[in-house]
Design a protein around this motif. Structure first.
Motif, PDB file in Angstrom:
ATOM      1  N   TYR A   1       0.836  -1.221   0.000  1.00  0.00           N
ATOM      2  CA  TYR A   1       0.000   0.000   0.000  1.00  0.00           C
ATOM      3  C   TYR A   1       0.859   1.255   0.000  1.00  0.00           C
ATOM      4  O   TYR A   1       0.530   2.247  -0.629  1.00  0.00           O
TER       5      TYR A   1
ATOM      6  N   VAL B   1       2.459  -6.165   1.957  1.00  0.00           N
ATOM      7  CA  VAL B   1       1.355  -6.730   2.731  1.00  0.00           C
ATOM      8  C   VAL B   1       1.044  -8.140   2.234  1.00  0.00           C
ATOM      9  O   VAL B   1       0.651  -9.020   2.989  1.00  0.00           O
TER      10      VAL B   1
ATOM     11  N   PRO C   1      -4.615 -14.889  10.941  1.00  0.00           N
ATOM     12  CA  PRO C   1      -4.895 -13.868  11.952  1.00  0.00           C
ATOM     13  C   PRO C   1      -5.175 -12.523  11.291  1.00  0.00           C
ATOM     14  O   PRO C   1      -4.889 -12.313  10.111  1.00  0.00           O
ATOM     15  N   SER C   2      -5.732 -11.630  12.061  1.00  0.00           N
ATOM     16  CA  SER C   2      -6.057 -10.300  11.560  1.00  0.00           C
ATOM     17  C   SER C   2      -4.783  -9.594  11.087  1.00  0.00           C
ATOM     18  O   SER C   2      -3.761  -9.655  11.752  1.00  0.00           O
ATOM     19  N   GLY C   3      -4.858  -8.945   9.941  1.00  0.00           N
ATOM     20  CA  GLY C   3      -3.704  -8.218   9.422  1.00  0.00           C
ATOM     21  C   GLY C   3      -2.766  -9.063   8.582  1.00  0.00           C
ATOM     22  O   GLY C   3      -1.711  -8.606   8.173  1.00  0.00           O
ATOM     23  N   SER C   4      -3.153 -10.308   8.276  1.00  0.00           N
ATOM     24  CA  SER C   4      -2.242 -11.170   7.532  1.00  0.00           C
ATOM     25  C   SER C   4      -2.406 -11.003   6.023  1.00  0.00           C
ATOM     26  O   SER C   4      -1.704 -11.659   5.258  1.00  0.00           O
ATOM     27  N   GLY C   5      -3.318 -10.131   5.587  1.00  0.00           N
ATOM     28  CA  GLY C   5      -3.416  -9.838   4.158  1.00  0.00           C
ATOM     29  C   GLY C   5      -4.533 -10.562   3.433  1.00  0.00           C
ATOM     30  O   GLY C   5      -4.599 -10.536   2.204  1.00  0.00           O
ATOM     31  N   LYS C   6      -5.441 -11.188   4.141  1.00  0.00           N
ATOM     32  CA  LYS C   6      -6.532 -11.932   3.495  1.00  0.00           C
ATOM     33  C   LYS C   6      -7.459 -11.007   2.716  1.00  0.00           C
ATOM     34  O   LYS C   6      -7.751 -11.236   1.543  1.00  0.00           O
ATOM     35  N   THR C   7      -7.926  -9.939   3.400  1.00  0.00           N
ATOM     36  CA  THR C   7      -8.846  -9.007   2.739  1.00  0.00           C
ATOM     37  C   THR C   7      -8.184  -8.394   1.518  1.00  0.00           C
ATOM     38  O   THR C   7      -8.807  -8.240   0.467  1.00  0.00           O
ATOM     39  N   THR C   8      -6.911  -8.059   1.662  1.00  0.00           N
ATOM     40  CA  THR C   8      -6.190  -7.468   0.537  1.00  0.00           C
ATOM     41  C   THR C   8      -6.230  -8.395  -0.678  1.00  0.00           C
ATOM     42  O   THR C   8      -6.482  -7.950  -1.800  1.00  0.00           O
TER      43      THR C   8
HETATM   44  N1  LIG Z   1      -6.119   0.711   2.475  1.00  0.00           N
HETATM   45  C1  LIG Z   1      -5.007   0.389   3.152  1.00  0.00           C
HETATM   46  N2  LIG Z   1      -3.975   1.254   3.218  1.00  0.00           N
HETATM   47  C2  LIG Z   1      -2.853   0.940   3.885  1.00  0.00           C
HETATM   48  N3  LIG Z   1      -2.658  -0.201   4.532  1.00  0.00           N
HETATM   49  C3  LIG Z   1      -3.632  -1.123   4.505  1.00  0.00           C
HETATM   50  C4  LIG Z   1      -4.858  -0.870   3.823  1.00  0.00           C
HETATM   51  N4  LIG Z   1      -5.657  -1.941   3.973  1.00  0.00           N
HETATM   52  C5  LIG Z   1      -4.968  -2.818   4.709  1.00  0.00           C
HETATM   53  N5  LIG Z   1      -3.751  -2.335   5.037  1.00  0.00           N
HETATM   54  C6  LIG Z   1      -2.713  -3.042   5.805  1.00  0.00           C
HETATM   55  O1  LIG Z   1      -2.448  -4.251   5.164  1.00  0.00           O
HETATM   56  C7  LIG Z   1      -2.300  -5.281   6.098  1.00  0.00           C
HETATM   57  C8  LIG Z   1      -3.215  -6.433   5.749  1.00  0.00           C
HETATM   58  O2  LIG Z   1      -4.524  -6.015   5.899  1.00  0.00           O
HETATM   59  P1  LIG Z   1      -5.776  -6.907   5.530  1.00  0.00           P
HETATM   60  O3  LIG Z   1      -5.627  -7.409   4.145  1.00  0.00           O
HETATM   61  O4  LIG Z   1      -6.997  -6.119   5.808  1.00  0.00           O
HETATM   62  O5  LIG Z   1      -5.653  -8.082   6.564  1.00  0.00           O
HETATM   63  P2  LIG Z   1      -6.747  -9.131   7.046  1.00  0.00           P
HETATM   64  O6  LIG Z   1      -7.933  -9.039   6.170  1.00  0.00           O
HETATM   65  O7  LIG Z   1      -6.064 -10.442   6.937  1.00  0.00           O
HETATM   66  O8  LIG Z   1      -7.040  -8.813   8.461  1.00  0.00           O
HETATM   67  C9  LIG Z   1      -2.547  -4.694   7.470  1.00  0.00           C
HETATM   68  O9  LIG Z   1      -1.320  -4.501   8.087  1.00  0.00           O
HETATM   69  C10 LIG Z   1      -3.219  -3.405   7.182  1.00  0.00           C
HETATM   70  O10 LIG Z   1      -2.821  -2.459   8.138  1.00  0.00           O
END
Ligand SMILES: Nc1ncnc2c1ncn2[C@@H]1O[C@H](COP(=O)(O)OP(=O)(O)O)[C@@H](O)[C@H]1O
Ligand SMILES: [Mg+2]
Lengths: 421, 362
Positions: free
Chosen positions: B20, B26, B45-52
């Motif tokens: 990002y 990420v 775990p939360s923050g591992s990049g799944k949503t991304t």
């Molecule tokens: N829009 C964004 N801008 C900057 N950093 C982001 C953004 N979205 C997520 N992150 C960072 O990317 C990492 C992975 O996030 P995310 O994919 O949401 O994880 P998960 O869904 O596994 O909890 C996190 O450290 C988060 O802080």
């Protein structure tokens, strides 16, 4: 419930009927709450409700004629103003008696001024008559002597005016405020050149709507940016939006004068670029354009802030959801984002509209003759040529207009669909 | 993973990276092939990049490096609304100013489907999630579980072949969550769609998925079926993350085929299955599931343990023991006749089979 309780009212622990002790408890609560808001209530009453009430009262109040000329008013009551004859001797005698007292109290000029609103020449008529009222000769009729002083006392119109405005309440100010006057046979419109207030009202409404619309068109994208930019940039933008608040209104208005005038910065730049020639510089100040531009700038934050607070509450996932469902960027905005921002538009538009419709100082400074608002007339009748009754009537009409539009808005959009924060 | 695999897959991530801010990756070198009709879960775990990862697939984020392929074609340059992927968001994202029926009709309207056909499809979708009577309601008038069903119906109503779900059950209470897990699973089976599901709840992942990709720190730690993940974790993170797990630190002293001999810190010696460990002299973490430990000295690996705590859980009793200095060693004792009755403070023999003890990366 068991059958034992069906025979009488439900009792509280101490034996009094439950209903009674409940209402007693509630009453105590209410009184305490009332005492808590009492200072606020007092403040609102003194600073808000009383002045507005006073203004509304002044727009119909007309005690001055019957207070200062009581006998004349009584005698004149039986005179038929449509007959074309002058009133009889008794009326003239009553007027002489009234004037004697009035001159002593120096109040005859006030009546003159009041009646002058309705018929010009009345001030000087009363002034001149007041100077000689002591010298009446008891051997001659009062009618003759009055007509001797000024021919006007022999005009039916003079007496018609006095009779018409002798009641304690009058709709005369409202009649003048809508460019009419009371003739012997009902209301009649003023001649073309003298109709000013209706035009001014319409102009005020149209310009206010234009300002509101401009604020919306400019403010919507700015609010959107504020709500969607990353924190650091959004904060900077917010400061820029709020910056005008830190500058005096007069300074901002004067700055626009410098920018917009014929030899001003904007015209200079346009000439320099070659868009307009030197002899066709745009007139952007001292007219409607000047008022609209300046007021839009001044009122813009009042549109942006409510919009921003509503937009901030719309999660970005809605747009994503719409796009994932197949909507283009535009469709997603128009069908999903925009409807949810409507409460902000409502709040901003109402705020800007109400602030703008009563604005006075900016139109006065940059509006010129064509860019003035109704409030400039009100100010004139309060300050320059005092006629508080007319000022109050114009103010009441303005208030009525705003309330009417508010109700209209409620009917069309719904007032609960407004969000101020 | 062979490129061939990626070509045949329905959805493929090919060496995908995402950053990002231009400083931190990420998502680091993601390779993943998802078959048509598969139910694949990204667990981590939360923050591992799944949503991304999910957002890159949906088109709301662009990959910094690498390709994402859908049905063999790169989709990096296709905008989200043309990808035809259904999506269920964590907070449902039901449009609050539209009724349930209008919400469902929205994707059909933008696809210019005629009114009567649209109505039929909306009705069918609502019936599918047992919400047929709710078309006239606003989302705010529905309970969390009902909103969830509507969000599901909306993501399915335009008949996408691929549906993404980002922690769709996160906001529901446990009972409702379990019920919805089965319903989603059944919908997946009856519709034959491909589902990419994101969750941080391991039991949810194990219940629903054909395969689970365990994420940690932007990398897939293991991609396997639920049974394999639980029984054959390949590294300490997965062993620890999936199910309950006892760990013992040890040093390898000998390699015998697929078994290793180990010296466990604290003096005990034993044998373990060599899964992901180095040669003689290297450190390793041993992983043993609590239910594979017996309260006797019959197995090849024996130890004496001191009982620290007993928790009665109805069908079994959880015992916390001290084993070789590890005071968080858990053993589950079935609450059945003939089981030994433990007392806090006593010392009891325990044992386990060498195949149930996996030597993993330290
Ligand atoms: N829009 C964004 N801008 C900057 N950093 C982001 C953004 N979205 C997520 N992150 C960072 O990317 C990492 C992975 O996030 P995310 O994919 O949401 O994880 P998960 O869904 O596994 O909890 C996190 O450290 C988060 O802080
Ligand atoms: Mg997430």
């Amino acid at each position: 419930m068991s059958d034992a309780t069906t025979t009488g009212p439900v009792l509280a622990a101490d034996g009094t009927p439950l209903k009674k002790s409940l209402s007693k408890a509630l009453r105590r609560q209410k009184i305490r709450a009332l005492m808590l808001i009492a200072p606020l209530l007092l403040f609102v009453t003194v600073t808000f409700i009383l002045p507005i009430g006073d203004m509304l009262f002044r727009s119909v109040e007309n005690e001055i004629v019957s207070n200062i000329l009581p006998r004349t008013v009584v005698e004149l009551d039986s005179w038929d103003s449509t007959s074309g004859d002058l009133p009889d001797e008794a009326v003239y005698a009553a007027l002489a008696a009234d004037l004697l007292i009035a001159v002593e109290n120096r109040t005859h000029i006030k009546v003159g001024i009041r009646l002058n609103y309705e018929l010009s020449g009345m001030t000087s008529l009363f002034k001149k008559t007041g100077r000689v009222v002591d010298d009446f000769d008891p051997d001659l009729t009062f009618a003759e002597q009055f007509i001797d002083i000024r021919d006007d006392w022999g005009e039916v119109e003079t007496w018609q005016t006095i009779q018409m405005y002798s009641s304690v309440y009058t709709n005369g100010y409202f009649v003048s405020a809508i460019d009419m006057r009371k003739g012997p046979d009902g209301l009649e419109r003023l001649p073309d050149g003298q109709r000013v207030y209706i035009t001014s009202m319409i102009r005020t409404l149209v310009m206010t709507l234009a300002i509101t619309l401009l604020c919306l068109i400019i403010g919507y994208p700015v609010a959107w940016l504020l709500a969607n930019l990353p924190m650091a940039k959004a904060n900077l933008l917010m400061i820029l939006v709020l910056l005008p608040f830190w500058t005096s209104l007069l300074v901002r208005t004067s700055a626009w004068k410098v920018l917009l005038q014929k030899q001003g910065v904007i015209n200079d730049v346009l000439v320099w670029i070659g868009i307009i020639s030197d002899d066709s510089r745009l007139a952007m100040i001292n007219n409607q354009a000047g008022t609209i531009i300046t007021m839009t700038h001044i009122l813009l934050p009042f549109m942006i802030l409510p919009l921003y607070s509503v937009m901030k509450g719309i999660p970005p996932t809605y747009l994503r959801a719409a796009k994932s469902l197949g909507a283009t960027n535009w469709t997603a905005f128009w069908r999903v984002y925009f409807p949810q921002s409507v409460p902000g538009i409502g709040a901003g538009a109402i705020l800007v509209f109400i602030l703008s419709v009563g604005y006075y100082i900016t139109p006065e400074l940059v509006g010129g003759p064509s860019g003035k608002f109704l409030s400039n007339w009100i100010a004139e009748f309060v300050l320059a040529r005092p006629n508080w009754g007319l000022a109050a009537a114009l103010g009441a009409i303005l208030l009525g207009l705003v309330m009417f539009l508010y109700v209209l808005y409620d009917k069309i959009v719904g007032i609960d669909n407004v969000k101020l924060g | 993973m062979a490129l061939d695999d990626l070509k045949n897959a329905y959805v493929a991530f090919d060496r995908v990276q995402k950053s990002y801010d231009g400083e931190i990756l990420v998502v680091k070198d993601l390779n993943l092939a998802i078959g048509k009709g598969e139910f694949l879960t990204m667990l981590g775990p939360s923050g591992s990049g799944k949503t991304t990862c999910l957002m890159m697939l949906a088109g709301f984020e662009t990959a910094t490096h690498g390709d994402i392929l859908l049905d063999g074609k790169p989709i990096n340059n296709i905008p989200p609304h043309k990808r035809g992927i259904g999506m269920v968001f964590q907070n449902y994202a039901l449009f609050p100013h539209m009724t349930v029926g209008e919400n469902l009709a929205f994707p059909l309207e933008v696809r210019k489907i005629g009114k009567s056909e649209r109505d039929d499809m909306v009705k069918a979708a609502l019936d599918m999630v047992q919400m047929g009577d709710f078309a006239g309601r606003r989302p705010a008038q529905l309970s969390g579980g009902q909103q969830q069903r509507i969000a599901l119906a909306r993501a399915l109503v335009f008949k996408p072949e691929l549906v993404l779900m980002d922690e769709p059950l996160g906001a529901l209470d446990k009972q409702l969550r379990e019920q919805m897990q089965y319903e989603i699973k059944h919908l997946h089976e009856s519709l034959g769609i491909t589902v990419v599901y994101v969750t941080h709840d391991q039991s949810e992942a194990l219940t629903m998925s054909d395969r689970v990709a365990v994420f940690e720190d932007g990398r897939i730690q293991q991609l396997a079926t639920p049974a394999d993940l639980y029984e054959r974790p390949e590294n300490a993170f997965v062993a620890q993350f999936i199910g309950e797990n006892n760990t013992l630190n040890a040093t390898i002293t000998g390699v015998e085929g697929n078994m290793v001999a180990v010296d466990i810190d604290g003096g005990m010696k034993g044998h373990a299955l060599a899964v992901n460990c180095g040669g003689v002299g290297t450190r390793t973490i041993l992983s043993i599931r609590p239910e594979r430990v017996a309260l006797n000295s019959d197995g090849p690996n024996k130890a004496d343990a001191k009982v620290m705590e007993l928790i009665y859980l109805g069908d079994h009793i959880r015992c916390r023991l001290v084993v070789s200095g590890n005071d968080k060693f858990i053993v589950k004792v079935p609450n059945s006749a003939g089981q030994k009755h433990l007392v806090v403070g006593e010392t009891t023999p325990i044992s386990w089979h060498s195949e149930d003890c996996r030597a993993l990366d330290a």
